[in-house]
Enzyme design. Structure first.
Site, PDB file in Angstrom:
ATOM      1  N   GLY A  11      11.203  -0.928  64.742  1.00 39.20           N
ATOM      2  CA  GLY A  11      11.340  -1.220  66.176  1.00 39.20           C
ATOM      3  C   GLY A  11      12.767  -1.523  66.576  1.00 39.20           C
ATOM      4  O   GLY A  11      13.007  -2.369  67.428  1.00 39.20           O
ATOM      5  N   ARG A  60      -8.165   1.789  62.127  1.00 37.03           N
ATOM      6  CA  ARG A  60      -9.083   0.809  62.736  1.00 37.03           C
ATOM      7  C   ARG A  60      -9.986   1.478  63.767  1.00 37.03           C
ATOM      8  O   ARG A  60     -11.154   1.102  63.938  1.00 37.03           O
ATOM      9  CB  ARG A  60      -8.287  -0.308  63.414  1.00 37.03           C
ATOM     10  CG  ARG A  60      -7.494  -1.194  62.463  1.00 37.03           C
ATOM     11  CD  ARG A  60      -6.900  -2.380  63.194  1.00 37.03           C
ATOM     12  NE  ARG A  60      -7.946  -3.237  63.744  1.00 37.03           N
ATOM     13  CZ  ARG A  60      -7.739  -4.067  64.782  1.00 37.03           C
ATOM     14  NH1 ARG A  60      -6.558  -4.090  65.383  1.00 37.03           N
ATOM     15  NH2 ARG A  60      -8.715  -4.827  65.243  1.00 37.03           N
ATOM     16  N   ASN A 106      11.113   8.203  74.863  1.00 36.68           N
ATOM     17  CA  ASN A 106      11.150   8.229  73.401  1.00 36.68           C
ATOM     18  C   ASN A 106      12.561   8.551  72.935  1.00 36.68           C
ATOM     19  O   ASN A 106      13.277   9.309  73.609  1.00 36.68           O
ATOM     20  CB  ASN A 106      10.202   9.325  72.881  1.00 36.68           C
ATOM     21  CG  ASN A 106      10.295   9.487  71.372  1.00 36.68           C
ATOM     22  OD1 ASN A 106      10.143   8.539  70.622  1.00 36.68           O
ATOM     23  ND2 ASN A 106      10.622  10.709  70.934  1.00 36.68           N
ATOM     24  N   HIS A 108      14.607  10.346  69.842  1.00 37.38           N
ATOM     25  CA  HIS A 108      14.437  11.243  68.694  1.00 37.38           C
ATOM     26  C   HIS A 108      15.801  11.473  68.058  1.00 37.38           C
ATOM     27  O   HIS A 108      16.774  11.733  68.766  1.00 37.38           O
ATOM     28  CB  HIS A 108      13.836  12.577  69.143  1.00 37.38           C
ATOM     29  CG  HIS A 108      13.600  13.522  68.019  1.00 37.38           C
ATOM     30  ND1 HIS A 108      12.504  13.448  67.190  1.00 37.38           N
ATOM     31  CD2 HIS A 108      14.321  14.583  67.573  1.00 37.38           C
ATOM     32  CE1 HIS A 108      12.569  14.401  66.279  1.00 37.38           C
ATOM     33  NE2 HIS A 108      13.668  15.090  66.486  1.00 37.38           N
ATOM     34  N   ASP A 149       8.018  16.074  71.683  1.00 34.71           N
ATOM     35  CA  ASP A 149       9.462  16.304  71.870  1.00 34.71           C
ATOM     36  C   ASP A 149       9.776  17.383  72.890  1.00 34.71           C
ATOM     37  O   ASP A 149      10.859  17.973  72.871  1.00 34.71           O
ATOM     38  CB  ASP A 149      10.118  16.678  70.522  1.00 34.71           C
ATOM     39  CG  ASP A 149      10.016  15.547  69.513  1.00 34.71           C
ATOM     40  OD1 ASP A 149       9.984  15.832  68.308  1.00 34.71           O
ATOM     41  OD2 ASP A 149       9.945  14.385  69.955  1.00 34.71           O
ATOM     42  N   GLU A 178      21.695   5.019  69.053  1.00 34.05           N
ATOM     43  CA  GLU A 178      20.393   5.064  69.735  1.00 34.05           C
ATOM     44  C   GLU A 178      20.170   3.931  70.736  1.00 34.05           C
ATOM     45  O   GLU A 178      19.619   4.163  71.817  1.00 34.05           O
ATOM     46  CB  GLU A 178      19.266   5.089  68.699  1.00 34.05           C
ATOM     47  CG  GLU A 178      19.228   6.369  67.886  1.00 34.05           C
ATOM     48  CD  GLU A 178      18.095   6.401  66.881  1.00 34.05           C
ATOM     49  OE1 GLU A 178      18.061   7.325  66.060  1.00 34.05           O
ATOM     50  OE2 GLU A 178      17.232   5.495  66.922  1.00 34.05           O
TER      51      GLU A 178
HETATM   52  N1  LIG Z   1       2.382  13.064  73.333  1.00 35.42           N
HETATM   53  C1  LIG Z   1       3.503  12.756  72.652  1.00 35.42           C
HETATM   54  N2  LIG Z   1       3.451  11.824  71.688  1.00 35.42           N
HETATM   55  C2  LIG Z   1       4.590  11.487  71.015  1.00 35.42           C
HETATM   56  C3  LIG Z   1       5.821  12.156  71.279  1.00 35.42           C
HETATM   57  C4  LIG Z   1       5.853  13.141  72.322  1.00 35.42           C
HETATM   58  O1  LIG Z   1       6.929  13.736  72.626  1.00 35.42           O
HETATM   59  N3  LIG Z   1       4.670  13.413  72.978  1.00 35.42           N
HETATM   60  N4  LIG Z   1       6.966  11.871  70.536  1.00 35.42           N
HETATM   61  C5  LIG Z   1       6.698  11.210  69.268  1.00 35.42           C
HETATM   62  C6  LIG Z   1       7.917  10.773  68.526  1.00 35.42           C
HETATM   63  N5  LIG Z   1       8.323  11.812  67.608  1.00 35.42           N
HETATM   64  C7  LIG Z   1       9.528  12.387  67.778  1.00 35.42           C
HETATM   65  O2  LIG Z   1      10.416  11.844  68.466  1.00 35.42           O
HETATM   66  C8  LIG Z   1       7.432  12.265  66.573  1.00 35.42           C
HETATM   67  C9  LIG Z   1       6.598  11.356  65.980  1.00 35.42           C
HETATM   68  C10 LIG Z   1       5.707  11.799  64.980  1.00 35.42           C
HETATM   69  C11 LIG Z   1       5.650  13.126  64.602  1.00 35.42           C
HETATM   70  C12 LIG Z   1       4.672  13.577  63.546  1.00 35.42           C
HETATM   71  O3  LIG Z   1       4.650  14.725  63.157  1.00 35.42           O
HETATM   72  N6  LIG Z   1       3.808  12.622  63.063  1.00 35.42           N
HETATM   73  C13 LIG Z   1       2.853  12.942  62.025  1.00 35.42           C
HETATM   74  C14 LIG Z   1       2.298  11.643  61.437  1.00 35.42           C
HETATM   75  C15 LIG Z   1       3.418  10.852  60.759  1.00 35.42           C
HETATM   76  C16 LIG Z   1       2.982   9.451  60.322  1.00 35.42           C
HETATM   77  O4  LIG Z   1       1.922   9.002  60.663  1.00 35.42           O
HETATM   78  O5  LIG Z   1       3.815   8.800  59.646  1.00 35.42           O
HETATM   79  C17 LIG Z   1       1.669  13.719  62.638  1.00 35.42           C
HETATM   80  O6  LIG Z   1       1.371  13.472  63.822  1.00 35.42           O
HETATM   81  O7  LIG Z   1       1.073  14.480  61.880  1.00 35.42           O
HETATM   82  C18 LIG Z   1       6.498  14.037  65.214  1.00 35.42           C
HETATM   83  C19 LIG Z   1       7.408  13.602  66.197  1.00 35.42           C
HETATM   84  C20 LIG Z   1       5.737  10.044  69.415  1.00 35.42           C
HETATM   85  N7  LIG Z   1       4.534  10.513  70.074  1.00 35.42           N
HETATM   86  N1  LIG Z   2      10.440  11.269  65.861  1.00 36.83           N
HETATM   87  C1  LIG Z   2      10.605   9.894  66.078  1.00 36.83           C
HETATM   88  C2  LIG Z   2      11.677   9.419  65.133  1.00 36.83           C
HETATM   89  O1  LIG Z   2      11.924  10.039  64.142  1.00 36.83           O
HETATM   90  N2  LIG Z   2      12.266   8.305  65.524  1.00 36.83           N
HETATM   91  C3  LIG Z   2      13.331   7.746  64.739  1.00 36.83           C
HETATM   92  O2  LIG Z   2      12.785   6.854  63.816  1.00 36.83           O
HETATM   93  C4  LIG Z   2      13.729   5.800  63.584  1.00 36.83           C
HETATM   94  C5  LIG Z   2      12.952   4.504  63.709  1.00 36.83           C
HETATM   95  O3  LIG Z   2      13.712   3.485  63.220  1.00 36.83           O
HETATM   96  P1  LIG Z   2      13.105   2.000  63.337  1.00 36.83           P
HETATM   97  O4  LIG Z   2      11.743   1.998  62.743  1.00 36.83           O
HETATM   98  O5  LIG Z   2      14.118   1.163  62.579  1.00 36.83           O
HETATM   99  O6  LIG Z   2      13.125   1.646  64.798  1.00 36.83           O
HETATM  100  C6  LIG Z   2      14.805   5.909  64.684  1.00 36.83           C
HETATM  101  O7  LIG Z   2      15.992   6.402  64.133  1.00 36.83           O
HETATM  102  C7  LIG Z   2      14.257   6.960  65.633  1.00 36.83           C
HETATM  103  O8  LIG Z   2      15.233   7.839  66.138  1.00 36.83           O
END
Ligand SMILES: Nc1nc2c(c(=O)[nH]1)N[C@@H](CN(C=O)c1ccc(C(=O)N[C@@H](CCC(=O)O)C(=O)O)cc1)CN2
Ligand SMILES: NCC(=O)N[C@@H]1O[C@H](COP(=O)([O-])[O-])[C@@H](O)[C@H]1O
Length: 200
Positions: A11, A60, A106, A108, A149, A178
């Site tokens: 976070g 959950r 978000n 990224h 994204d 960021e």
């Molecule tokens: N509806 C949306 N939900 C989320 C978005 C978005 O743009 N639209 N952005 C993501 C954040 N993100 C990239 O910035 C991102 C997060 C997660 C994944 C991903 O492939 N996750 C895996 C599971 C990974 C895990 O549980 O550790 C999956 O879904 O299979 C890709 C991009 C947040 N939500």
């Molecule tokens: N696609 C989403 C993604 O990859 N987000 C990235 O995960 C890290 C979270 O760091 P944190 O857990 O220390 O906040 C951050 O660097 C963020 O850009």
């Protein structure tokens, strides 16, 4: 601006935003944080910071529609008007996106649209940048839509990819941008929603 956060791990953006609110660098109040990871440092920080908090995960609540509704209920109960995804690694559902349309951001860790989409998160992104031999990378703050994204970009930071960079050195250089990028994007969102005095 009443801010809620979704986070899966540290976070880091949420913490920086809360500090900015405390110092007055951002006009806003952090009100709540939920995590899909019961052991996330972000959840512990939220508890210690007196925020409304919850562990809301597919483990959950297996039914994605019920999980979406439960996350929405948590956010509405918190009084939040803006939602920040702070390293949230799960897809956000249509109920939350519908209720907070245009108010979900978000961060990224790449120059979207490069190296984004499903499967592209955390270290995987920096690994892809290095594997592609990109001369530069950065971070992107975007409005969140149903497509991963794909939402409109609000702000981007750019950093060089240096000879000898490792995943860790590149990640550190991108993450260092960021927090300020997120503040810049939130101020833009705030200005766009603040009614402007009628031009005489
Ligand atoms: N509806 C949306 N939900 C989320 C978005 C978005 O743009 N639209 N952005 C993501 C954040 N993100 C990239 O910035 C991102 C997060 C997660 C994944 C991903 O492939 N996750 C895996 C599971 C990974 C895990 O549980 O550790 C999956 O879904 O299979 C890709 C991009 C947040 N939500
Ligand atoms: N696609 C989403 C993604 O990859 N987000 C990235 O995960 C890290 C979270 O760091 P944190 O857990 O220390 O906040 C951050 O660097 C963020 O850009």
């Amino acid at each position: 601006m009443k801010l809620a956060f979704l986070a899966s791990h540290g976070g880091s953006a949420a913490r920086q935003i809360a500090s900015a609110c405390a110092s007055g660098a951002l006009v806003g109040v952090p009100v709540a944080l939920a995590s899909n990871n019961s052991r996330s440092p972000a959840l512990l920080w939220a508890q210690e910071s007196g925020l409304k908090w919850a562990h809301l995960s597919s483990a959950r609540i297996p039914d994605p529609d019920v999980l979406d509704a439960t996350i929405l209920e948590f956010l509405v109960d918190s009084g939040a008007d803006t939602l920040v995804l702070s390293g949230y690694m799960r897809e956000l559902g249509p109920r939350v996106l519908g209720h907070f349309a245009g108010r979900v951001v978000n961060v990224h860790p790449s120059l979207l649209p490069r190296h984004g989409g499903r499967g592209m998160y955390g270290d995987r992104v920096h690994g892809a940048v290095l594997a592609a031999g990109d001369p530069e990378s950065g971070a992107t703050v975007h409005l969140v839509t149903q497509g991963i994204d794909e939402g409109p970009i609000l702000a981007q930071s750019r950093v060089p990819v240096l000879p000898g960079d490792t995943l860790e050195t590149l990640k550190a250089r991108v993450q260092a941008t960021e927090g300020d990028l997120m503040l810049q994007a939130l101020r833009t969102l705030q200005e766009s929603s603040t009614p402007q005095p009628a031009q005489r």
